[in-house]
Design a protein around this motif. Structure first.
Motif, PDB file in Angstrom:
ATOM      1  N   LEU A 196      41.221  47.341  40.101  1.00 10.89           N
ATOM      2  CA  LEU A 196      40.951  46.442  41.263  1.00 10.89           C
ATOM      3  C   LEU A 196      39.606  46.560  41.729  1.00 10.89           C
ATOM      4  CD1 LEU A 196      42.898  45.823  44.459  1.00 10.89           C
ATOM      5  CD2 LEU A 196      40.425  46.756  44.610  1.00 10.89           C
ATOM      6  N   LEU A 197      38.744  45.181  41.544  1.00  9.64           N
ATOM      7  CA  LEU A 197      37.312  45.551  42.117  1.00  9.64           C
ATOM      8  C   LEU A 197      37.083  44.934  43.595  1.00  9.64           C
ATOM      9  CD1 LEU A 197      34.203  45.429  41.447  1.00  9.64           C
ATOM     10  CD2 LEU A 197      34.459  43.265  40.552  1.00  9.64           C
ATOM     11  N   ASP A 198      36.603  45.465  44.512  1.00  7.31           N
ATOM     12  CA  ASP A 198      36.329  45.147  45.877  1.00  7.31           C
ATOM     13  C   ASP A 198      34.767  44.872  45.835  1.00  7.31           C
ATOM     14  OD1 ASP A 198      36.811  44.565  48.388  1.00  7.31           O
ATOM     15  OD2 ASP A 198      36.880  46.745  48.938  1.00  7.31           O
ATOM     16  N   VAL A 199      34.559  43.580  46.330  1.00  9.96           N
ATOM     17  CA  VAL A 199      33.153  43.156  46.226  1.00  9.96           C
ATOM     18  C   VAL A 199      32.618  43.210  47.557  1.00  9.96           C
ATOM     19  CG1 VAL A 199      31.513  41.252  45.516  1.00  9.96           C
ATOM     20  CG2 VAL A 199      33.587  41.646  44.225  1.00  9.96           C
ATOM     21  N   GLY A 200      31.545  43.625  48.001  1.00  7.67           N
ATOM     22  CA  GLY A 200      30.988  43.560  49.130  1.00  7.67           C
ATOM     23  C   GLY A 200      31.861  44.586  50.142  1.00  7.67           C
ATOM     24  N   VAL A 244      42.725  42.566  39.708  1.00  3.39           N
ATOM     25  CA  VAL A 244      42.466  41.991  41.009  1.00  3.39           C
ATOM     26  C   VAL A 244      41.048  42.041  41.430  1.00  3.39           C
ATOM     27  CG1 VAL A 244      43.056  42.059  43.529  1.00  3.39           C
ATOM     28  CG2 VAL A 244      44.803  42.982  41.628  1.00  3.39           C
ATOM     29  N   VAL A 245      40.576  40.937  42.004  1.00  3.47           N
ATOM     30  CA  VAL A 245      38.918  40.945  42.520  1.00  3.47           C
ATOM     31  C   VAL A 245      38.876  40.671  44.049  1.00  3.47           C
ATOM     32  CG1 VAL A 245      36.752  40.165  41.971  1.00  3.47           C
ATOM     33  CG2 VAL A 245      38.346  40.570  40.121  1.00  3.47           C
ATOM     34  N   HIS A 246      38.689  41.406  44.883  1.00  2.00           N
ATOM     35  CA  HIS A 246      39.063  41.212  46.032  1.00  2.00           C
ATOM     36  C   HIS A 246      37.462  41.222  46.999  1.00  2.00           C
ATOM     37  CE1 HIS A 246      39.549  43.269  50.228  1.00  2.00           C
ATOM     38  NE2 HIS A 246      40.720  42.206  50.304  1.00  2.00           N
ATOM     39  N   ALA A 247      37.450  40.376  48.017  1.00  2.00           N
ATOM     40  CA  ALA A 247      36.221  40.347  48.792  1.00  2.00           C
ATOM     41  C   ALA A 247      36.708  39.914  50.194  1.00  2.00           C
ATOM     42  CB  ALA A 247      35.407  39.177  48.389  1.00  2.00           C
ATOM     43  N   HIS A 248      36.583  40.807  51.195  1.00  2.00           N
ATOM     44  CA  HIS A 248      37.009  40.473  52.704  1.00  2.00           C
ATOM     45  C   HIS A 248      35.725  40.548  53.499  1.00  2.00           C
ATOM     46  CE1 HIS A 248      38.345  41.990  56.659  1.00  2.00           C
ATOM     47  NE2 HIS A 248      39.221  41.064  56.235  1.00  2.00           N
ATOM     48  N   GLN A 249      35.676  39.301  54.044  1.00  2.64           N
ATOM     49  CA  GLN A 249      34.389  38.707  54.754  1.00  2.64           C
ATOM     50  C   GLN A 249      32.924  38.720  54.412  1.00  2.64           C
ATOM     51  OE1 GLN A 249      35.764  37.595  57.602  1.00  2.64           O
ATOM     52  NE2 GLN A 249      37.717  38.588  57.735  1.00  2.64           N
ATOM     53  N   VAL A 250      33.007  38.368  53.085  1.00  4.56           N
ATOM     54  CA  VAL A 250      31.912  38.442  52.149  1.00  4.56           C
ATOM     55  C   VAL A 250      31.325  36.898  52.037  1.00  4.56           C
ATOM     56  CG1 VAL A 250      30.880  38.954  50.109  1.00  4.56           C
ATOM     57  CG2 VAL A 250      32.502  40.566  51.212  1.00  4.56           C
ATOM     58  N   LEU A 288      32.289  32.886  43.678  1.00  4.75           N
ATOM     59  CA  LEU A 288      33.905  32.678  43.306  1.00  4.75           C
ATOM     60  C   LEU A 288      33.879  32.599  41.772  1.00  4.75           C
ATOM     61  CD1 LEU A 288      35.333  30.731  46.237  1.00  4.75           C
ATOM     62  CD2 LEU A 288      36.144  32.729  45.571  1.00  4.75           C
ATOM     63  N   ARG A 289      33.124  31.917  41.160  1.00  2.00           N
ATOM     64  CA  ARG A 289      33.056  31.679  39.809  1.00  2.00           C
ATOM     65  C   ARG A 289      32.724  33.093  39.096  1.00  2.00           C
ATOM     66  NH1 ARG A 289      28.899  27.561  39.857  1.00  2.00           N
ATOM     67  NH2 ARG A 289      30.161  25.899  40.442  1.00  2.00           N
ATOM     68  N   GLU A 290      31.845  33.870  39.500  1.00  4.48           N
ATOM     69  CA  GLU A 290      31.822  35.249  39.126  1.00  4.48           C
ATOM     70  C   GLU A 290      32.724  36.135  39.174  1.00  4.48           C
ATOM     71  OE1 GLU A 290      29.691  36.168  36.992  1.00  4.48           O
ATOM     72  OE2 GLU A 290      29.105  38.084  37.341  1.00  4.48           O
ATOM     73  N   MET A 291      33.471  36.101  40.494  1.00  2.69           N
ATOM     74  CA  MET A 291      34.572  36.787  40.617  1.00  2.69           C
ATOM     75  C   MET A 291      35.724  36.411  39.798  1.00  2.69           C
ATOM     76  SD  MET A 291      34.557  36.897  44.972  1.00  2.69           S
ATOM     77  CE  MET A 291      36.142  38.171  44.970  1.00  2.69           C
ATOM     78  N   ALA A 292      35.907  35.154  39.366  1.00  2.00           N
ATOM     79  CA  ALA A 292      36.911  34.955  38.630  1.00  2.00           C
ATOM     80  C   ALA A 292      36.665  35.137  37.057  1.00  2.00           C
ATOM     81  CB  ALA A 292      37.159  33.344  38.556  1.00  2.00           C
ATOM     82  N   ARG A 293      35.349  35.258  36.699  1.00  2.00           N
ATOM     83  CA  ARG A 293      35.058  35.510  35.382  1.00  2.00           C
ATOM     84  C   ARG A 293      35.436  37.488  34.818  1.00  2.00           C
ATOM     85  NH1 ARG A 293      31.371  38.878  32.996  1.00  2.00           N
ATOM     86  NH2 ARG A 293      30.150  39.195  34.974  1.00  2.00           N
ATOM     87  N   VAL A 294      35.215  37.833  36.147  1.00  2.00           N
ATOM     88  CA  VAL A 294      35.593  39.425  35.637  1.00  2.00           C
ATOM     89  C   VAL A 294      36.986  39.419  35.869  1.00  2.00           C
ATOM     90  CG1 VAL A 294      33.250  40.193  36.139  1.00  2.00           C
ATOM     91  CG2 VAL A 294      34.982  40.353  38.091  1.00  2.00           C
ATOM     92  N   CYS A 295      37.832  38.631  36.301  1.00  2.29           N
ATOM     93  CA  CYS A 295      39.100  38.803  36.783  1.00  2.29           C
ATOM     94  C   CYS A 295      39.969  38.507  35.380  1.00  2.29           C
ATOM     95  CB  CYS A 295      39.612  37.695  37.700  1.00  2.29           C
ATOM     96  SG  CYS A 295      41.442  38.105  38.094  1.00  2.29           S
ATOM     97  N   ARG A 296      41.020  39.227  35.111  1.00  2.00           N
ATOM     98  CA  ARG A 296      41.927  38.904  33.806  1.00  2.00           C
ATOM     99  C   ARG A 296      42.687  37.835  33.884  1.00  2.00           C
ATOM    100  NH1 ARG A 296      43.032  45.127  33.829  1.00  2.00           N
ATOM    101  NH2 ARG A 296      41.355  45.748  32.458  1.00  2.00           N
ATOM    102  N   PRO A 297      42.714  36.876  32.896  1.00  2.00           N
ATOM    103  CA  PRO A 297      43.698  35.814  32.839  1.00  2.00           C
ATOM    104  C   PRO A 297      45.054  36.486  33.327  1.00  2.00           C
ATOM    105  CG  PRO A 297      42.448  35.866  30.746  1.00  2.00           C
ATOM    106  CD  PRO A 297      42.151  37.228  31.433  1.00  2.00           C
ATOM    107  N   GLY A 298      45.526  35.394  34.341  1.00  2.00           N
ATOM    108  CA  GLY A 298      46.674  36.012  35.043  1.00  2.00           C
ATOM    109  C   GLY A 298      46.668  36.763  36.217  1.00  2.00           C
ATOM    110  N   GLY A 299      45.477  37.383  36.198  1.00  2.00           N
ATOM    111  CA  GLY A 299      45.004  38.194  37.380  1.00  2.00           C
ATOM    112  C   GLY A 299      44.819  37.565  38.613  1.00  2.00           C
ATOM    113  N   LEU A 300      44.537  38.162  39.807  1.00  2.00           N
ATOM    114  CA  LEU A 300      44.316  37.318  41.213  1.00  2.00           C
ATOM    115  C   LEU A 300      42.662  37.609  41.678  1.00  2.00           C
ATOM    116  CD1 LEU A 300      47.562  38.306  42.877  1.00  2.00           C
ATOM    117  CD2 LEU A 300      46.730  35.942  42.626  1.00  2.00           C
ATOM    118  N   VAL A 301      42.200  36.587  42.108  1.00  2.00           N
ATOM    119  CA  VAL A 301      40.929  36.701  42.984  1.00  2.00           C
ATOM    120  C   VAL A 301      41.587  36.455  44.470  1.00  2.00           C
ATOM    121  CG1 VAL A 301      38.722  35.662  43.752  1.00  2.00           C
ATOM    122  CG2 VAL A 301      39.426  35.842  41.161  1.00  2.00           C
TER     123      VAL A 301
END
Ligand code: SAM
Length: 265
Positions: A39-43, A105-111, A122-135
């Motif tokens: 899991l990656l939590d951005v911001g 999972v690539v997560h960002a809360h209030q960012v 969002l494009r960059e968050m999706a890039r680092v997310c595995r196919p089948g994974g969740l942003v």
């Protein structure tokens, strides 16, 4: 040019972020978490949500990134106290230092609300997310913040907040726009929901009201309001006084609506 973060990292701001937990801020994501997910939590800010999420996906790899180093030291200390492994580092959502498809999972809360280009983020968050994974993203919608009792000073706060955030090229009414931003980023498998916060208990009113009073008196928001010519000190002090009146009101109530997205990559 780098985006301007409207709130900054004054202690009154971090005090507000420290109250956040996975339960009160990422409930829409929790049913999708299980041990072993990366899991990656951005911001990530002071990391209270990150640490909670890490406990749920352990022994998965968890990284918390923030464009500012300011809140990361306390985030590391918190992870240490909680006994969970999280790598906290400086990083920019527009250019993540991660391979394609490297997190489940690539997560960002209030960012996203603070960015001049949330679609690129969002494009960059999706890039680092595995196919089948969740942003997973969640942002408040400031125009949908509502309170009782009525107070012209709080109306002024909301107007001023909108003006400062928009002057920074950000979008304070982000919640309603998240779905449109995801579509603009080419992301089509999207589940939208809403969540809310309600502050009405005396301790919550005291915390939220005194925190915003302090932020109106001295924080990046206050400095920017003055620097942009949008408010003088007197107007900011009137906003601070309104927050203290609300905090002291026996019937004081405040509701905040958040937009949420689960994007299957
Ligand atoms: C409102 S705080 C939210 C912190 C945390 N997610 C939480 O909910 O408690 C927004 C955070 O996003 C960070 N941020 C702003 N622009 C960013 C960017 N381009 N890349 C990564 N983080 C960013 C800010 O420094 C700030 O810590």
């Amino acid at each position: 040019m780098a985006d301007t973060y409207t709130h900054g990292h004054a202690d009154a701001v971090l005090a507000s972020h420290r109250r956040r937990t996975a339960e009160n801020s990422a409930g829409y994501l929790l049913p999708h978490l299980r041990p072993g997910l990366d899991l990656l939590d951005v911001g990530c800010g002071p990391g209270t949500i990150t640490v909670d999420l890490a406990a749920r996906v352990a022994p998965g790899r968890v990284v918390g990134l923030d464009v500012s180093a300011d809140p990361l030291e306390e985030a590391r200390a918190l992870a240490g106290r909680a006994g969970v492994a999280v790598g906290f580092a400086v990083g920019d959502v527009y250019a993540l230092d991660a391979d394609d498809g490297s997190f489940d999972v690539v997560h960002a809360h209030q960012v996203l609300q603070h960015l001049t280009d949330p679609v690129a983020a969002l494009r960059e968050m999706a890039r680092v997310c595995r196919p089948g994974g969740l942003v997973a993203v969640r942002d408040v919608d400031y125009a949908a913040v509502t309170w009782y009792p009525a107070d012209p000073g709080l109306d002024d706060w909301l107007e001023l907040y909108h003006r400062v955030a928009r002057r920074n090229g950000a979008e304070p009414d982000a919640g309603r726009r998240l779905l449109a931003w995801a579509h603009a980023a080419g992301l089509r498998d999207v589940t939208a929901s809403t969540g809310s916060w309600c502050w009405a208990a005396p301790a919550e009113r005291e915390w939220w009201g005194t925190s915003w009073a302090a932020r109106a008196s001295a924080s990046s928001f206050a400095e920017q309001a003055v620097a942009y010519g949008l408010a003088d000190r007197e107007r900011l002090e009137a906003v601070a006084a309104a927050w203290l009146r609300w905090a002291a009101a026996d019937d004081g109530w405040l509701g905040m609506l958040h937009g949420e997205l689960l994007i299957r990559v």
